[in-house]
Write a protein that holds these residues in place. Structure first.
Motif, PDB file in Angstrom:
ATOM      1  N   THR A 276      21.274  14.527  76.114  1.00  8.20           N
ATOM      2  CA  THR A 276      21.476  14.025  74.751  1.00  8.20           C
ATOM      3  C   THR A 276      21.096  15.056  73.695  1.00  8.20           C
ATOM      4  O   THR A 276      21.454  14.900  72.535  1.00  8.20           O
ATOM      5  CB  THR A 276      20.670  12.744  74.525  1.00  8.20           C
ATOM      6  N   ALA A 277      20.369  16.109  74.100  1.00 12.00           N
ATOM      7  CA  ALA A 277      19.960  17.155  73.155  1.00 12.00           C
ATOM      8  C   ALA A 277      20.793  18.422  73.310  1.00 12.00           C
ATOM      9  O   ALA A 277      20.532  19.421  72.628  1.00 12.00           O
ATOM     10  CB  ALA A 277      18.479  17.483  73.344  1.00 12.00           C
ATOM     11  N   ALA A 278      21.796  18.393  74.194  1.00 10.87           N
ATOM     12  CA  ALA A 278      22.550  19.601  74.512  1.00 10.87           C
ATOM     13  C   ALA A 278      23.330  20.150  73.321  1.00 10.87           C
ATOM     14  O   ALA A 278      23.546  21.360  73.220  1.00 10.87           O
ATOM     15  CB  ALA A 278      23.501  19.330  75.673  1.00 10.87           C
ATOM     16  N   ASP A 279      23.741  19.278  72.391  1.00 11.15           N
ATOM     17  CA  ASP A 279      24.552  19.736  71.262  1.00 11.15           C
ATOM     18  C   ASP A 279      23.723  20.446  70.205  1.00 11.15           C
ATOM     19  O   ASP A 279      24.295  21.086  69.313  1.00 11.15           O
ATOM     20  CB  ASP A 279      25.271  18.551  70.612  1.00 11.15           C
ATOM     21  N   GLY A 280      22.406  20.325  70.285  1.00  6.57           N
ATOM     22  CA  GLY A 280      21.581  20.887  69.227  1.00  6.57           C
ATOM     23  C   GLY A 280      21.846  20.183  67.913  1.00  6.57           C
ATOM     24  O   GLY A 280      22.059  18.964  67.867  1.00  6.57           O
ATOM     25  N   ASN A 281      21.865  20.935  66.839  1.00  7.70           N
ATOM     26  CA  ASN A 281      22.201  20.366  65.536  1.00  7.70           C
ATOM     27  C   ASN A 281      23.717  20.243  65.444  1.00  7.70           C
ATOM     28  O   ASN A 281      24.437  21.216  65.673  1.00  7.70           O
ATOM     29  CB  ASN A 281      21.651  21.254  64.420  1.00  7.70           C
ATOM     30  N   ALA A 282      24.184  19.038  65.113  1.00  8.81           N
ATOM     31  CA  ALA A 282      25.620  18.775  65.247  1.00  8.81           C
ATOM     32  C   ALA A 282      26.120  17.834  64.170  1.00  8.81           C
ATOM     33  O   ALA A 282      25.349  17.083  63.563  1.00  8.81           O
ATOM     34  CB  ALA A 282      25.912  18.194  66.631  1.00  8.81           C
ATOM     35  N   VAL A 283      27.440  17.883  63.978  1.00 12.06           N
ATOM     36  CA  VAL A 283      28.146  16.968  63.081  1.00 12.06           C
ATOM     37  C   VAL A 283      29.327  16.390  63.848  1.00 12.06           C
ATOM     38  O   VAL A 283      30.049  17.119  64.537  1.00 12.06           O
ATOM     39  CB  VAL A 283      28.652  17.678  61.815  1.00 12.06           C
ATOM     40  N   ILE A 284      29.507  15.072  63.735  1.00  8.61           N
ATOM     41  CA  ILE A 284      30.684  14.413  64.296  1.00  8.61           C
ATOM     42  C   ILE A 284      31.448  13.755  63.157  1.00  8.61           C
ATOM     43  O   ILE A 284      30.871  12.989  62.380  1.00  8.61           O
ATOM     44  CB  ILE A 284      30.298  13.371  65.358  1.00  8.61           C
ATOM     45  N   LEU A 285      32.732  14.080  63.062  1.00  8.45           N
ATOM     46  CA  LEU A 285      33.605  13.516  62.027  1.00  8.45           C
ATOM     47  C   LEU A 285      34.519  12.461  62.633  1.00  8.45           C
ATOM     48  O   LEU A 285      35.055  12.648  63.735  1.00  8.45           O
ATOM     49  CB  LEU A 285      34.467  14.608  61.389  1.00  8.45           C
ATOM     50  N   ASP A 286      34.716  11.382  61.899  1.00  9.97           N
ATOM     51  CA  ASP A 286      35.677  10.348  62.268  1.00  9.97           C
ATOM     52  C   ASP A 286      36.986  10.663  61.552  1.00  9.97           C
ATOM     53  O   ASP A 286      37.097  10.540  60.338  1.00  9.97           O
ATOM     54  CB  ASP A 286      35.148   8.977  61.851  1.00  9.97           C
ATOM     55  N   LEU A 287      38.000  11.087  62.333  1.00  6.57           N
ATOM     56  CA  LEU A 287      39.297  11.458  61.762  1.00  6.57           C
ATOM     57  C   LEU A 287      40.234  10.266  61.662  1.00  6.57           C
ATOM     58  O   LEU A 287      41.344  10.393  61.150  1.00  6.57           O
ATOM     59  CB  LEU A 287      39.960  12.547  62.614  1.00  6.57           C
ATOM     60  N   GLY A 288      39.798   9.096  62.174  1.00  6.84           N
ATOM     61  CA  GLY A 288      40.664   7.926  62.206  1.00  6.84           C
ATOM     62  C   GLY A 288      41.471   7.881  63.479  1.00  6.84           C
ATOM     63  O   GLY A 288      41.598   8.866  64.221  1.00  6.84           O
ATOM     64  N   GLN A 289      42.026   6.713  63.786  1.00  5.05           N
ATOM     65  CA  GLN A 289      42.867   6.492  64.967  1.00  5.05           C
ATOM     66  C   GLN A 289      42.140   6.873  66.258  1.00  5.05           C
ATOM     67  O   GLN A 289      42.730   7.436  67.183  1.00  5.05           O
ATOM     68  CB  GLN A 289      44.192   7.255  64.847  1.00  5.05           C
ATOM     69  N   HIS A 290      40.842   6.559  66.331  1.00  5.63           N
ATOM     70  CA  HIS A 290      40.019   6.832  67.510  1.00  5.63           C
ATOM     71  C   HIS A 290      40.008   8.321  67.863  1.00  5.63           C
ATOM     72  O   HIS A 290      40.049   8.705  69.041  1.00  5.63           O
ATOM     73  CB  HIS A 290      40.507   6.007  68.708  1.00  5.63           C
ATOM     74  N   ARG A 291      39.899   9.149  66.838  1.00 10.77           N
ATOM     75  CA  ARG A 291      39.782  10.593  67.028  1.00 10.77           C
ATOM     76  C   ARG A 291      38.522  11.067  66.310  1.00 10.77           C
ATOM     77  O   ARG A 291      38.311  10.763  65.139  1.00 10.77           O
ATOM     78  CB  ARG A 291      40.991  11.331  66.465  1.00 10.77           C
ATOM     79  N   TYR A 292      37.711  11.834  67.034  1.00 11.11           N
ATOM     80  CA  TYR A 292      36.445  12.317  66.492  1.00 11.11           C
ATOM     81  C   TYR A 292      36.324  13.814  66.771  1.00 11.11           C
ATOM     82  O   TYR A 292      36.621  14.267  67.883  1.00 11.11           O
ATOM     83  CB  TYR A 292      35.265  11.566  67.112  1.00 11.11           C
TER      84      TYR A 292
END
Length: 401
Positions: A276-292
């Motif tokens: 759960t810590a593998a990404d380090g500092n991260a951002v996840i964006l919701d692009l819509g239509q079940h795309r992230y």
């Protein structure tokens, strides 16, 4: 004494009943004659299935690609050498893999090692990558024909051919996005479709396996001399990509951010890191239509957005760093169908505009250049290529404008 009319009525009713009974009997006989014979019962010691249907997409080579995994189960007490795999599209042969190539793609579940034979009572994934011939459309249905030889079977049953793994191709539209970085000299390391670090990063979570990184890429950067870093290898500031701006690939909503992980030392993987810590500092964006869209390994304290923020294409999200499960500074980027970098399936995408200036030799030569700071071996493309829409394939040197 009954009247003649009553006698006639009874005779009429009896005739009608006889006709109905005959019609019912005829219908039953007709159905039994028309019903197909039950399938022949035979042992199938090799079981085939596909969990996640492939999604056709346009690669940076302007070809259509399909990437997916065929699950093979050896339901026997003997090892099975997989001799040939034929991929059928709408009944026609699309691709044939012989034993030598199968041995580089067949991976027992729970391992990262490939095998030539599937051990007894074992399940494995065969990682498949189809490239459609020019002018040929991707199929609607896939099926697989696998020839295997079983070591422990009687001579008459040693070699079998199993057919299965039928799956409908997922023809959903592929997301078209902008670039995740601006600038020149970016290397698409470990990108689709046969680099093993991302495409085969299978994780068992919540009762099924996921490959969130199926189409992930590690963006690094070379300078004018073709070097990934200059100066001391162990300093993050030596790397060309360190501190570059990671930007939004589309108008989107910030699904989540993670911050506070310190920078690692280049050249040293962190030990005993939690997944759960593998990404380090991260951002996840919701692009819509079940795309992230996920951006990982950013610098601590550099993230400029918060959960729920609306962002515009090209907006700065944070700065490239070396946090989490990272060997050197780079931007790990991927699209997925859930707002989780673990329990999700990776999705293909196409970047709307970029320039390919050169092509690297392969992962081994890239790793060497990354390790010792020597110029990255590559072949310059003259003229440069300008795909209008495509997913950057592995080991390309790319300019984003």
């Amino acid at each position: 004494m009954p009247s003649s009319s009553h006698t006639i009525n009874r005779a009429y009713v009896a005739s009608i009943a006889a006709l109905i009974s005959f019609a019912i009997l005829a219908a039953v006989i007709a159905r039994s004659l028309a019903a197909p014979a039950p399938p022949k019962e035979e042992m199938t010691p090799l079981l085939l299935s596909v969990q996640d249907a492939p999604i056709p997409f346009n690669g940076s080579d302007s070809s259509t690609h399909l990437v997916y995994e065929l699950v093979l189960t050896n339901f026997s007490s003997g090892d099975a050498a997989i001799e040939k795999v034929e991929v059928l599209g709408d009944g026609a042969e699309l691709q044939t893999l012989e034993a030598a190539e199968i041995a580089t793609r067949l991976q027992p579940i729970g391992t990262r090692e490939t095998v030539a034979a599937l051990p007894k009572s074992t399940q494995a994934l065969l990682f498949l990558h189809l490239v459609m011939p020019e002018g040929k459309h991707p199929p609607h249905q896939l099926e697989h024909r696998v020839t295997a030889r079983f070591a422990a079977a009687p001579p008459s049953h040693q070699e079998i051919t199993a057919t299965g793994g039928a799956i409908a191709v997922d023809h959903r539209p592929v997301a078209v996005i902008g670039p995740p970085l601006h600038g020149t000299g970016y290397v698409s390391a470990d990108s689709c479709c046969d680099a093993v670090r991302h495409t085969r990063a299978t994780l068992p979570i919540n009762g099924r396996f996921w490959i969130a990184q199926r189409y992930a890429v590690d963006w690094e950067q070379v300078n004018e001399q073709g070097r990934i870093y200059r100066g001391p290898r162990e300093k993050v500031e030596s790397y060309n990509i360190f501190g570059k701006e990671a930007i939004a690939v589309a108008d989107a909503t910030v699904a989540s951010t993670t911050d506070g992980t310190p920078e690692g030392t280049p050249g040293q993987y962190p030990t005993a890191i939690d997944p759960t810590a593998a990404d380090g500092n991260a951002v996840i964006l919701d692009l819509g239509q079940h795309r992230y869209a996920m951006y990982a390994h950013l610098q601590p304290g550099s993230i400029k957005v918060h959960q729920g923020d609306k962002v515009r294409t090209g907006q700065v999200l944070g700065l490239v760093g070396n946090t989490g499960n990272s060997l050197v500074p780079h931007l790990h980027f991927q699209l997925m169908d859930q707002p989780s970098s673990l329990a999700s399936n990776g999705l293909p995408y196409e970047i709307d505009n970029f320039e390919i200036t050169a092509k690297g030799i392969g992962t081994a030569t890239f790793d060497q250049a990354e390790s010792d700071g020597t110029p990255l071996p590559h072949t310059i493309l003259n003229p440069h290529l300008h795909p209008k829409k495509g997913l950057p394939l592995d080991q390309l040197i790319i300019n984003f404008r």
